[in-house]
Motif scaffolding. Structure first.
Motif, mmCIF file in Angstrom:
data_model
loop_
_atom_site.group_PDB
_atom_site.id
_atom_site.type_symbol
_atom_site.label_atom_id
_atom_site.label_comp_id
_atom_site.label_asym_id
_atom_site.label_seq_id
_atom_site.Cartn_x
_atom_site.Cartn_y
_atom_site.Cartn_z
ATOM 1 N N LYS A 39 -1.885 9.734 -6.890
ATOM 2 C CA LYS A 39 -1.470 10.976 -7.521
ATOM 3 C C LYS A 39 -1.668 12.166 -6.602
ATOM 4 O O LYS A 39 -2.473 12.133 -5.666
ATOM 5 C CB LYS A 39 -2.232 11.184 -8.842
ATOM 6 N N ARG A 40 -0.893 13.205 -6.896
ATOM 7 C CA ARG A 40 -0.909 14.410 -6.059
ATOM 8 C C ARG A 40 -0.746 15.622 -6.972
ATOM 9 O O ARG A 40 0.096 15.624 -7.886
ATOM 10 C CB ARG A 40 0.225 14.359 -5.035
ATOM 11 N N LEU A 41 -1.548 16.637 -6.720
ATOM 12 C CA LEU A 41 -1.452 17.866 -7.522
ATOM 13 C C LEU A 41 -0.202 18.632 -7.117
ATOM 14 O O LEU A 41 0.030 18.882 -5.935
ATOM 15 C CB LEU A 41 -2.697 18.723 -7.292
ATOM 16 N N SER A 42 0.602 18.999 -8.106
ATOM 17 C CA SER A 42 1.829 19.734 -7.817
ATOM 18 C C SER A 42 1.500 21.144 -7.338
ATOM 19 O O SER A 42 0.470 21.724 -7.723
ATOM 20 C CB SER A 42 2.714 19.810 -9.058
ATOM 21 N N PRO A 43 2.339 21.724 -6.486
ATOM 22 C CA PRO A 43 2.088 23.073 -5.961
ATOM 23 C C PRO A 43 1.864 24.120 -7.046
ATOM 24 O O PRO A 43 1.101 25.062 -6.862
ATOM 25 C CB PRO A 43 3.358 23.378 -5.145
ATOM 26 N N SER A 44 2.475 23.942 -8.199
ATOM 27 C CA SER A 44 2.366 24.930 -9.271
ATOM 28 C C SER A 44 0.965 24.977 -9.866
ATOM 29 O O SER A 44 0.595 25.956 -10.529
ATOM 30 C CB SER A 44 3.373 24.617 -10.387
ATOM 31 N N PRO A 75 0.824 -1.212 0.000
ATOM 32 C CA PRO A 75 0.000 0.000 0.000
ATOM 33 C C PRO A 75 0.858 1.262 0.000
ATOM 34 O O PRO A 75 2.030 1.211 0.371
ATOM 35 C CB PRO A 75 -0.800 -0.136 1.303
ATOM 36 N N PRO A 76 0.281 2.392 -0.419
ATOM 37 C CA PRO A 76 1.059 3.637 -0.470
ATOM 38 C C PRO A 76 1.549 4.054 0.910
ATOM 39 O O PRO A 76 0.848 3.898 1.903
ATOM 40 C CB PRO A 76 0.061 4.647 -1.047
ATOM 41 N N ARG A 77 2.767 4.574 0.945
ATOM 42 C CA ARG A 77 3.380 4.935 2.226
ATOM 43 C C ARG A 77 3.198 6.420 2.555
ATOM 44 O O ARG A 77 2.944 6.775 3.699
ATOM 45 C CB ARG A 77 4.871 4.590 2.197
ATOM 46 N N ASP A 78 3.360 7.259 1.549
ATOM 47 C CA ASP A 78 3.323 8.712 1.774
ATOM 48 C C ASP A 78 1.967 9.246 1.332
ATOM 49 O O ASP A 78 1.810 9.717 0.204
ATOM 50 C CB ASP A 78 4.453 9.379 0.994
ATOM 51 N N ILE A 79 0.970 9.170 2.210
ATOM 52 C CA ILE A 79 -0.379 9.613 1.860
ATOM 53 C C ILE A 79 -0.653 10.947 2.533
ATOM 54 O O ILE A 79 -0.495 11.093 3.751
ATOM 55 C CB ILE A 79 -1.438 8.578 2.310
ATOM 56 N N ARG A 80 -1.092 11.925 1.741
ATOM 57 C CA ARG A 80 -1.352 13.262 2.260
ATOM 58 C C ARG A 80 -2.761 13.717 1.898
ATOM 59 O O ARG A 80 -3.368 13.213 0.953
ATOM 60 C CB ARG A 80 -0.343 14.264 1.693
ATOM 61 N N ARG A 81 -3.246 14.685 2.633
ATOM 62 C CA ARG A 81 -4.555 15.263 2.359
ATOM 63 C C ARG A 81 -4.618 15.756 0.922
ATOM 64 O O ARG A 81 -3.674 16.383 0.418
ATOM 65 C CB ARG A 81 -4.826 16.416 3.334
ATOM 66 N N ASN A 82 -5.721 15.461 0.261
ATOM 67 C CA ASN A 82 -6.003 15.838 -1.129
ATOM 68 C C ASN A 82 -5.238 15.020 -2.165
ATOM 69 O O ASN A 82 -5.312 15.323 -3.365
ATOM 70 C CB ASN A 82 -5.789 17.340 -1.369
ATOM 71 N N ASP A 83 -4.547 13.965 -1.731
ATOM 72 C CA ASP A 83 -4.050 12.991 -2.705
ATOM 73 C C ASP A 83 -5.234 12.242 -3.309
ATOM 74 O O ASP A 83 -6.320 12.171 -2.721
ATOM 75 C CB ASP A 83 -3.131 11.971 -2.020
ATOM 76 N N LEU A 84 -5.012 11.655 -4.463
ATOM 77 C CA LEU A 84 -6.019 10.827 -5.114
ATOM 78 C C LEU A 84 -5.530 9.390 -5.192
ATOM 79 O O LEU A 84 -4.380 9.137 -5.574
ATOM 80 C CB LEU A 84 -6.303 11.350 -6.530
ATOM 81 N N LEU A 85 -6.402 8.460 -4.826
ATOM 82 C CA LEU A 85 -6.117 7.036 -4.910
ATOM 83 C C LEU A 85 -7.029 6.424 -5.968
ATOM 84 O O LEU A 85 -8.237 6.687 -5.976
ATOM 85 C CB LEU A 85 -6.350 6.358 -3.557
ATOM 86 N N PHE A 86 -6.451 5.610 -6.852
ATOM 87 C CA PHE A 86 -7.202 5.060 -7.978
ATOM 88 C C PHE A 86 -7.220 3.539 -7.952
ATOM 89 O O PHE A 86 -6.218 2.890 -7.620
ATOM 90 C CB PHE A 86 -6.587 5.513 -9.303
ATOM 91 N N TRP A 87 -8.361 3.007 -8.327
ATOM 92 C CA TRP A 87 -8.539 1.597 -8.629
ATOM 93 C C TRP A 87 -9.140 1.513 -10.031
ATOM 94 O O TRP A 87 -9.472 2.537 -10.609
ATOM 95 C CB TRP A 87 -9.489 0.933 -7.641
ATOM 96 N N LYS A 88 -9.315 0.311 -10.552
ATOM 97 C CA LYS A 88 -9.963 0.170 -11.840
ATOM 98 C C LYS A 88 -11.391 0.713 -11.742
ATOM 99 O O LYS A 88 -12.221 0.172 -11.018
ATOM 100 C CB LYS A 88 -9.996 -1.296 -12.271
ATOM 101 N N GLY A 89 -11.652 1.834 -12.434
ATOM 102 C CA GLY A 89 -12.982 2.424 -12.446
ATOM 103 C C GLY A 89 -13.376 3.149 -11.179
ATOM 104 O O GLY A 89 -14.566 3.435 -10.981
ATOM 105 N N HIS A 90 -12.411 3.498 -10.330
ATOM 106 C CA HIS A 90 -12.781 4.145 -9.069
ATOM 107 C C HIS A 90 -11.682 5.097 -8.611
ATOM 108 O O HIS A 90 -10.498 4.895 -8.893
ATOM 109 C CB HIS A 90 -13.032 3.089 -7.988
ATOM 110 N N VAL A 91 -12.098 6.139 -7.882
ATOM 111 C CA VAL A 91 -11.162 7.114 -7.335
ATOM 112 C C VAL A 91 -11.662 7.585 -5.983
ATOM 113 O O VAL A 91 -12.865 7.665 -5.734
ATOM 114 C CB VAL A 91 -10.979 8.320 -8.305
ATOM 115 N N ALA A 92 -10.716 7.877 -5.090
ATOM 116 C CA ALA A 92 -11.034 8.401 -3.762
ATOM 117 C C ALA A 92 -10.111 9.570 -3.463
ATOM 118 O O ALA A 92 -9.000 9.671 -3.997
ATOM 119 C CB ALA A 92 -10.879 7.319 -2.696
ATOM 120 N N LEU A 93 -10.564 10.443 -2.587
ATOM 121 C CA LEU A 93 -9.805 11.626 -2.180
ATOM 122 C C LEU A 93 -9.358 11.430 -0.731
ATOM 123 O O LEU A 93 -10.161 11.053 0.140
ATOM 124 C CB LEU A 93 -10.690 12.873 -2.308
ATOM 125 N N VAL A 94 -8.101 11.686 -0.459
ATOM 126 C CA VAL A 94 -7.542 11.463 0.874
ATOM 127 C C VAL A 94 -7.868 12.631 1.804
ATOM 128 O O VAL A 94 -7.696 13.797 1.448
ATOM 129 C CB VAL A 94 -6.016 11.261 0.787
#
Length: 269
Positions: free
Chosen positions: A261-266, A203-222
């Motif tokens: 995935k994570r949105l870059s600061p820019s 499982p992902p180790r570095d999980i932060r607020r507003n990261d996105l987690l994806f599965w086949k056909g699914h997405v969640a917001l941290v």
């Protein structure tokens, strides 16, 4: 291969007429007879590409999504001045909360306010409580907090409103409300939105607020390193869920995590 969702069929383009949605919510269908791909809310801008037999072939302005809507759902362009910032609101007959309500609007709907009367804003639909509106442009600062406003909303495949929403609709609503362009479907979000988190692990180790987690056909917001929020068919609602519980449960049904995935600061406003 051209994505029909984002690139209009040139053989179906007979016009390019600006318009907007004039009903609280309407389906954006794959064909004139369905099925639903996404939805559009009151005040959303679009371009009409063709009209035939009561349907209009359109392209939404917010994310370039193409599809068919009922012609009764679209009207001429006006200039919205405010956006609904409450999870949902009502438009009343008069500037009186005891007067009959004539319409309901979801978070993110856009209206043109012509004047205010006490604690109500007059619009073409009726009088809306000013507490539920903010002048445009208006941006929230935290997508996760926006997503939490939808807690308890029923799950609806292709849904984009407080009356029903799906996983990618929730993510899109959260980021658009913060002034961040976001595609409408989870595969688009995984392929073209935000950046992969390097060495995330499974499982992902570095999980932060507003990261996105994806599965086949699914997405969640941290929400935090241990908790995520998602619109899901398991609960048939928008719910908070421990990340590890979701990883275990979803892996048994749809397979393992496919992206982090994570949105870059820019890219933040």
């Amino acid at each position: 291969m051209t994505d029909r969702r984002l690139h209009p069929d040139p053989e179906r383009i007979t016009q390019k007429t600006p318009a907007q949605i004039i009903v609280p919510v309407t389906d954006l269908d794959r064909s004139p007879t369905g099925p639903r791909d996404r939805q559009a809310l009151y005040g959303e801008a679009l371009t009409v590409l063709d009209r035939a037999d009561g349907s209009a072939y359109v392209q939404l302005t917010k994310d370039s999504y193409c599809g068919y809507v009922n012609e009764t759902a679209i009207g001429p362009v006006t200039t919205p001045t405010h956006v609904v910032t409450a999870p949902a609101t009502h438009a009343y007959t008069y500037a009186d909360l005891k007067s009959p309500d004539v319409s309901a609007l979801s978070f993110g709907s856009r209206v043109a306010v012509t004047q205010t009367e006490g604690r109500f804003a007059q619009t073409a639909l009726g009088y809306i409580p000013t507490q539920h509106l903010a002048p445009l442009p208006h941006h929230f600062s935290d997508p996760a907090a926006v997503a939490e406003m939808f807690l308890g909303t029923p799950y609806l495949w292709g849904g984009n409103s407080r009356w029903g929403i799906d996983c990618s609709g929730l993510v899109q609503a959260a980021f658009l409300a913060c002034g961040i362009p976001c595609p409408g479907d989870s595969d688009q979000q995984q392929s073209s939105f935000a950046d992969p988190v390097p060495d995330s692990g499974h499982p992902p180790r570095d999980i932060r607020r507003n990261d996105l987690l994806f599965w086949k056909g699914h997405v969640a917001l941290v929400l935090d390193p241990l908790t995520m929020i998602h619109a899901n068919a398991h609960h048939m609602a928008v719910t908070r869920e421990p990340v590890q519980d979701a990883l275990t449960r979803i892996a048994k049904i749809d397979g393992p995590l496919t992206g982090h995935k994570r949105l870059s600061p820019s890219k933040w406003p």
